[in-house]
Write a protein that holds these residues in place. Structure first.
Motif, mmCIF file in Angstrom:
data_model
loop_
_atom_site.group_PDB
_atom_site.id
_atom_site.type_symbol
_atom_site.label_atom_id
_atom_site.label_comp_id
_atom_site.label_asym_id
_atom_site.label_seq_id
_atom_site.Cartn_x
_atom_site.Cartn_y
_atom_site.Cartn_z
ATOM 1 N N MET A 112 32.343 43.231 36.131
ATOM 2 C CA MET A 112 32.796 43.040 37.031
ATOM 3 C C MET A 112 33.470 41.792 38.118
ATOM 4 O O MET A 112 34.742 41.166 37.952
ATOM 5 N N GLN A 113 32.121 40.679 37.832
ATOM 6 C CA GLN A 113 32.320 40.048 38.923
ATOM 7 C C GLN A 113 33.188 38.668 38.011
ATOM 8 O O GLN A 113 34.160 38.049 38.930
ATOM 9 N N PHE A 116 37.002 39.117 37.665
ATOM 10 C CA PHE A 116 37.702 39.338 38.818
ATOM 11 C C PHE A 116 37.559 38.175 40.139
ATOM 12 O O PHE A 116 38.069 37.896 41.104
ATOM 13 N N ASN A 118 34.839 37.977 41.348
ATOM 14 C CA ASN A 118 34.710 37.503 42.753
ATOM 15 C C ASN A 118 33.167 38.162 43.138
ATOM 16 O O ASN A 118 32.282 38.863 41.958
ATOM 17 N N ALA A 121 32.449 41.599 43.862
ATOM 18 C CA ALA A 121 33.101 42.742 43.293
ATOM 19 C C ALA A 121 31.712 43.434 42.234
ATOM 20 O O ALA A 121 30.167 43.666 41.914
ATOM 21 N N GLU A 122 31.572 45.015 41.854
ATOM 22 C CA GLU A 122 30.378 45.562 41.208
ATOM 23 C C GLU A 122 31.097 47.282 41.167
ATOM 24 O O GLU A 122 32.299 47.503 40.323
ATOM 25 N N VAL A 125 33.553 49.837 42.818
ATOM 26 C CA VAL A 125 34.531 49.234 42.885
ATOM 27 C C VAL A 125 35.923 49.985 42.429
ATOM 28 O O VAL A 125 36.619 50.734 42.720
ATOM 29 N N VAL A 179 43.525 40.807 41.578
ATOM 30 C CA VAL A 179 41.808 41.319 42.285
ATOM 31 C C VAL A 179 42.481 42.616 43.414
ATOM 32 O O VAL A 179 41.638 43.629 43.746
ATOM 33 N N VAL A 183 40.914 45.900 44.343
ATOM 34 C CA VAL A 183 39.845 46.731 45.282
ATOM 35 C C VAL A 183 40.705 48.136 46.142
ATOM 36 O O VAL A 183 40.216 48.354 46.475
#
Length: 370
Positions: A112-113, A116, A118, A121-122, A125, A179, A183
């Motif tokens: 995820m990180q 995207f 970020n 992010a986890e 999300v 992104v 979210v």
């Protein structure tokens, strides 16, 4: 003679190529030490976790009990008549499940990180945990028995995958997935899932509500080998496929436009990443309930130590996630005598403060990786 009197050509100059080579060698050394350290820590924790509990078993007997279980009668005999049975029917399956679930959640977070860009992010999300909770709660409240005792597990897995797919489809705009849109869509879907979960708890009786709350809090209690044999292949498949995305994820870290110029299909990469996140997380939470913050904390810590390269980050995150969840489960079942703390509560108690620190650090670095 002063330094200014030395001819310009005689002054020492740095070699960019040499600096890069040294930096790469240092990263490889750091990565090798990190993987070795995590592997040793995981092995030690596994022995300690298997030895700890109401029936205390010496570490030497844990090793000999494991060897006897695979047909090698080596080492000291068990000092308690039920030691080997306890190890193989209760302790070892729980240790294995903690490793598998922790690795799956951490790799899902790293994906995820990376996909995207970020660090906040986890997996939650994309709504997979909330969707799985609704699926499990529906099976509990309405007494579904299509798959026998595994009905709630199957419903949780299917609902988690469906929710992830829905979040992705709703977040697409003009053939692309932004992104911020993802979210916000995830927040909306999580809110709807939360409302559905509250309504199901309202419909259910006291026993059903207790089961739903227990599932939401997360626990590895009751893990058996048949459960591990279901989760482990799914987690292994997800981790192997995630490792194949290491190079395109590294290129994507340069930015979307440079990644496209280098041949990366960014949208396809994100679709595959989201699907793998859904697979890994749904498989993990289906049997043990919601376990928070592992997918956020572990990949970020690994990235801070070993750098952003996904060829190291993904396998190291798998090891780190296994270590993290095994340690959390050990704490959950040994911190209070004759009682077991909810696993999700333990991980949240550690992950929450880390999240606040991460927000502060990210704000200071203007939203970058630091």
């Amino acid at each position: 003679m002063t330094l200014t009197d030395v001819p310009r050509t005689a002054r020492p100059a740095t070699d960019p190529g040499l600096d890069r080579a040294r930096g790469g060698a240092n990263r490889m050394l750091t990565g090798g030490l990190l993987v070795a350290g995590l592997t040793v820590t995981l092995a030690v924790l596994a022995v300690v976790a298997a030895a700890s509990g109401q029936l205390s078993i010496p570490a030497s007997e844990v090793a000999s009990g494991f060897l006897r279980g695979i047909g090698l009668d080596i080492g000291p005999a068990a000092s308690h008549p039920r030691a080997d049975a306890t190890l193989w029917s209760v302790r070892f399956p729980r240790v294995a499940m903690a490793m598998v679930v922790g690795a799956a959640l951490a790799v899902a977070g790293a994906l995820m990180q990376g996909a995207f860009g970020n660090p906040l992010a986890e997996p939650s999300v994309v709504g997979v945990s909330a969707g799985a909770a609704v699926g499990a709660a529906s099976a509990i409240v309405f007494g579904l028995t299509s798959f026998g005792a595994w009905t709630s597990v199957v419903c949780a897995f299917v609902a988690g995958i469906i929710t992830t797919t829905a979040v992705y489809l709703f977040s697409r705009t003009g053939g692309r997935t932004e992104v911020v849109t993802l979210v916000l869509t995830g927040i909306a879907v999580n809110a709807v899932a939360g409302a559905a979960l509250a309504f199901l708890m309202f419909l259910g009786d006291t026993q059903a509500r207790e089961e739903i709350v227990f599932w939401q809090l997360g626990s590895l209690n009751g893990s058996r080998w048949e459960h591990v044999l279901v989760v482990a292949p799914l987690a292994l498949l997800g981790v192997v496929l995630a490792a194949r995305l290491a190079r395109p994820l590294d290129l994507l870290s340069l930015g979307e436009r440079p990644a496209r110029h280098l041949g990366v299909n960014v949208e396809r990469l994100r679709i595959i990443s989201i699907l793998l996140v859904g697979l890994l997380t749904a498989a993990a939470v289906s049997f043990c309930g919601i376990v928070a913050f592992v997918g956020l904390v572990v990949p970020h810590l690994i990235r801070m130590i070993a750098g952003p390269g996904h060829r190291l980050l993904l396998p190291a995150s798998a090891l780190g996630g296994a270590v993290c969840l095994l340690a959390a489960d050990l704490l959950a079942r040994t911190a209070v005598n004759y009682a077991e703390l909810p696993l999700g509560m333990v991980t949240a108690a550690v992950g929450g403060p880390f999240f606040f620190w991460l927000l502060h650090r990210t704000r200071r670095t203007a939203g970058g990786w630091g």
